[in-house]
Design a protein around this motif. Structure first.
Motif, short mmCIF file in Angstrom:
data_model
loop_
_atom_site.label_atom_id
_atom_site.label_comp_id
_atom_site.label_asym_id
_atom_site.label_seq_id
_atom_site.Cartn_x
_atom_site.Cartn_y
_atom_site.Cartn_z
N TRP A 24 0.91 -1.14 -0.23
CA TRP A 24 -0.05 0.08 0.12
C TRP A 24 0.91 1.34 -0.28
O TRP A 24 0.15 2.24 -0.43
N ALA A 25 2.11 0.98 0.42
CA ALA A 25 3.08 2.00 0.62
C ALA A 25 3.13 2.99 -0.57
O ALA A 25 3.11 4.51 -0.61
N SER A 26 3.05 2.23 -1.87
CA SER A 26 3.09 2.50 -2.97
C SER A 26 2.02 3.39 -3.93
O SER A 26 1.84 4.47 -4.61
N GLU A 27 0.82 2.69 -2.77
CA GLU A 27 -0.33 3.75 -3.17
C GLU A 27 -0.58 5.05 -2.20
O GLU A 27 -1.80 4.67 -1.80
N ARG A 28 -0.11 4.90 -0.82
CA ARG A 28 -0.55 5.91 -0.20
C ARG A 28 -1.38 7.10 0.11
O ARG A 28 -1.95 6.62 0.87
N ARG A 29 -1.33 8.32 -0.65
CA ARG A 29 -2.93 8.57 -1.22
C ARG A 29 -3.73 7.96 -1.46
O ARG A 29 -4.84 8.66 -0.52
N LEU A 30 -3.52 7.45 -2.15
CA LEU A 30 -4.95 7.25 -2.80
C LEU A 30 -5.58 5.83 -1.98
O LEU A 30 -7.00 6.25 -1.55
N ALA A 31 -4.47 5.13 -0.63
CA ALA A 31 -5.34 4.41 -0.06
C ALA A 31 -5.84 4.92 1.52
O ALA A 31 -6.90 4.50 1.93
N TRP A 32 -5.71 6.11 1.60
CA TRP A 32 -5.61 7.29 2.91
C TRP A 32 -7.06 7.64 1.49
O TRP A 32 -8.23 8.22 3.11
N THR A 33 -7.31 8.35 1.08
CA THR A 33 -8.64 9.01 0.61
C THR A 33 -9.42 7.88 0.51
O THR A 33 -10.88 8.29 1.07
N VAL A 99 -10.35 -0.37 -7.36
CA VAL A 99 -10.15 -0.62 -7.78
C VAL A 99 -9.07 -0.64 -9.29
O VAL A 99 -8.00 -1.47 -8.82
N PRO A 100 -8.69 0.30 -9.52
CA PRO A 100 -6.95 0.82 -9.91
C PRO A 100 -6.09 0.07 -9.54
O PRO A 100 -5.26 -0.02 -9.36
N MET A 101 -6.17 0.40 -7.91
CA MET A 101 -5.71 0.26 -6.86
C MET A 101 -4.72 -0.73 -6.55
O MET A 101 -4.02 -1.84 -6.34
N THR A 102 -6.22 -1.47 -6.58
CA THR A 102 -6.00 -3.48 -5.91
C THR A 102 -5.09 -3.23 -7.43
O THR A 102 -4.53 -4.00 -7.07
N LEU A 103 -6.22 -3.36 -8.80
CA LEU A 103 -5.61 -4.06 -9.54
C LEU A 103 -3.89 -4.24 -9.63
O LEU A 103 -3.48 -4.37 -10.16
N ARG A 104 -3.27 -2.54 -9.90
CA ARG A 104 -1.73 -2.02 -10.01
C ARG A 104 -1.77 -2.83 -8.81
O ARG A 104 -0.02 -3.45 -9.54
N ILE A 105 -1.32 -3.05 -7.84
CA ILE A 105 -0.83 -3.63 -6.61
C ILE A 105 -0.80 -5.48 -7.06
O ILE A 105 0.55 -6.29 -7.02
#
Length: 601
Positions: A24-33, A99-105
């Motif tokens: 999640w660290a690579s998507e930190r801002r989106l995860a918090w949002t 959805v895009p965050m999960t697919l990227r990870i």
């Protein structure tokens, strides 16, 4: 099959969650949002029952204050509508963003796992079922999707609802807040305990059985030609049936534990429901709650009941995702058995000299070392044959040149550069190999020939095929170079596969060449064509030729005769054949080929 380490329950959850949060660290801002959005949506859901209660109170005033009641009712209705819009908008944003965050990870995790497994040692791959490894990666990748949904979109809002409702009720009626809190804590605690201590152990075992089924399937399908050759289809059916029997038994146990756990959770929820209704009735009887308050309490409970009921499912899903990701995380934690040195430079080959300097090598599990102080020098451009009995050390010699294993002592150098000090990729790019059994990808002939040089032009591919005598059969195929060769090249004959492998080596144009029994088990015509191609391929290269059939090495510059990890004889064919009682001469006499025996003194 490689057995990955098994963790205890708590350690498995901590390890998998740590792995997930790291991703999640690579998507930190989106995860918090996403977390903030789903929290706002849930809080909006929590406040709706409060305004529902105010609406009921407004209606209950009757005819005495009709206009004031209408105003209050409309205000409550408008508040409910506004909260509904906030809930919808925030929830939609959260689900859309996840959805895009999960697919990227998921993509990065799959690429990372594949990249690591690709770089594991040949020993690791030799002890692993490829089908099982594929199952571990794909199952873990999809478990990551379930884990994201469970943590961000399910458990987080459930916790917000529990805390929010208990707080709101406790502010107005402490006893109601206490009963709600005790019921929620009892339910969640029981659910977590059942999931971790009752369901998880069974689930872990059933996952291992699932992995085993994948390995059995892949093993039989990959070796289908052998199965057919021995008419062993029924035997493989029985083998799969045994694996499926174990899987059925363990999966039945896991599913039944889910069933009993679900029934226990429903029982606790009904106890909480009756307790809340009873307390609400008592508060009304004592004049501490109005009809609207009762509506508020019961509606709040129904909202919380829905979330509580799903908490059990979410905790089970969390444990399921942890179980299914555990093997993927274990793969991630496997250290590289053969790693590049930090800052390793690429190999620069100027001539192709290979030098073994007091090399020692010991296979794991063997009592004695295979090599102990081996000294060998192969000059640049020299064509050298490696012969000897099976297990004498000739195949290990070329594996060490490729650094498929690390030496136990001493050094192997190419043009003065220690192979352990350069990057493995650059080392292996400087070595072209034609193995005894040419394994091809289930891709086109063009792709297989160009595998060492994917940027090669069509003309270069066709010239390489011609040099390897492969163009003769390729051009007769309806789709020519676009013909798909089947898994491992099963659509081609052995001789055709070998010629494709030779074409691949021609196109790679590497300065060092390894030929590993490249003409074994072929018909005489295929052997003649491949022998001609091999002679062309060796020109201007340092060549190592492993051979059991000594006729394939008689024209080489030098022959090294291996016995129990030592070079006991070396020299050209004619000189070795003139040694009475020599090892090489005895090997030649056992093969009994007239062309070899004529050279004996």
């Amino acid at each position: 099959m490689t057995v990955l380490p098994q963790r205890d329950r708590g350690d498995a959850i901590r390890t998998v969650l740590r792995f997930t949060f790291h991703k999640w660290a690579s998507e930190r801002r989106l995860a918090w949002t996403i977390a903030l959005s789903i929290t706002l949506a849930t809080l909006a859901d929590v406040f709706v029952p409060f305004f529902a209660g105010r609406l009921v109170d407004a209606v209950a005033r009757g005819e005495m204050a009709r206009e004031a009641a209408l105003t209050e009712g409309l205000w409550a209705l408008a508040s409910m509508a506004a909260l509904g819009l906030v809930f919808l908008a925030c929830r939609h944003f959260a689900w859309t963003a996840v959805v895009p965050m999960t697919l990227r990870i998921m993509r990065r995790v799959a690429e990372g796992a594949f990249g690591r497994v690709q770089r594991f040692s040949t020993d690791w791959h030799a002890n692993s079922f490829s089908g099982s490894v594929v199952r571990q990666i794909t199952r873990g990748m999809w478990a990551l999707d379930l884990l994201h949904d469970t943590l961000l979109l399910a458990l987080l809002p459930s916790m917000v609802v529990l805390l929010g409702t208990v707080t709101l009720l406790a502010v107005q009626w402490p006893i109601m807040g206490l009963v709600m809190a005790i019921g929620a804590i009892a339910y969640v605690g029981m659910t977590v305990m059942l999931s971790m201590r009752y369901i998880a152990p069974a689930s872990r075992v059933s996952n291992r059985m699932d992995t085993r089924v994948g390995g059995v399937l892949a093993d039989a399908l990959a070796c289908n030609a052998v199965v057919k050759a021995f008419g062993a289809e029924r035997r493989e059916d029985v083998r799969l049936s045994g694996a499926l029997g174990d899987w059925t038994r363990e999966t039945h146990r896991t599913w039944m534990r889910h069933t009993w756990s679900g029934s226990a959770q429903i029982l606790v929820l009904w106890i909480v429901r009756v307790s809340i209704a009873g307390v609400a009735l008592a508060l009304w009887w004592q004049g501490q709650a109005s009809a609207g308050d009762l509506t508020y309490v019961l509606t709040t409970y129904f909202v919380m009941h829905g979330y509580l009921r799903e908490v059990g499912m979410h905790v089970n899903n969390l444990q399921k995702a942890v179980n299914e990701m555990e093997e993927l995380v274990d793969l991630h934690d496997v250290g590289a058995q053969i790693a590049d040195a930090p800052g390793a430079p690429p190999l620069r080959v100027t001539g192709g000299e290979i030098r073994f300097d007091r090399v020692s090598f010991h296979y794991a599990g063997h009592g004695t070392p295979l090599y102990d102080g081996l000294d060998v020098t192969i000059r640049a451009g020299e064509r050298v044959g490696l012969v000897g009995h099976s297990g004498s050390g000739k195949s290990t010699f070329v594996k060490l040149v490729q650094r498929l294993h690390d030496v136990s002592g001493g050094e192997i150098r190419i043009d003065g550069q220690t192979v352990a000090d350069v990057t493995q990729e650059s080392l292996r790019r400087q070595i072209a190999i034609v193995p005894q059994e040419s394994i091809l990808f289930h891709r086109s002939l063009r792709d297989n020939i160009a595998y060492g040089r994917p940027e090669a032009t069509t003309g270069e591919i066709e010239r390489a095929a011609a040099l390897a005598h492969a163009a003769e059969f390729v051009e007769r195929l309806p789709q020519g170079y676009d013909t798909m060769v089947g898994e491992r090249g099963v659509k081609l004959s052995g001789g055709e596969r070998q010629r494709v492998a030779l074409a691949r080596a021609f196109l790679a144009d590497a300065p060092i060449l390894i030929l590993d029994e490249a003409t074994s088990a072929l018909d005489s015509e295929s052997e003649r064509l491949i022998q001609e191609a091999m002679e062309r391929l060796m020109v201007g290269r340092t060549a190592l030729v492993i051979a059991h059939r000594l006729s394939t090495v008689r024209a080489l510059d030098r022959i090294l005769v291996f016995e129990r990890g030592r070079v006991v004889e070396e020299g050209p064919h004619d000189a070795l054949m003139r040694r009475p009682g020599g090892v090489y001469r005895r090997l030649a006499e056992r093969q009994g080929e007239p062309s070899l025996l004529r050279d004996a003194g």
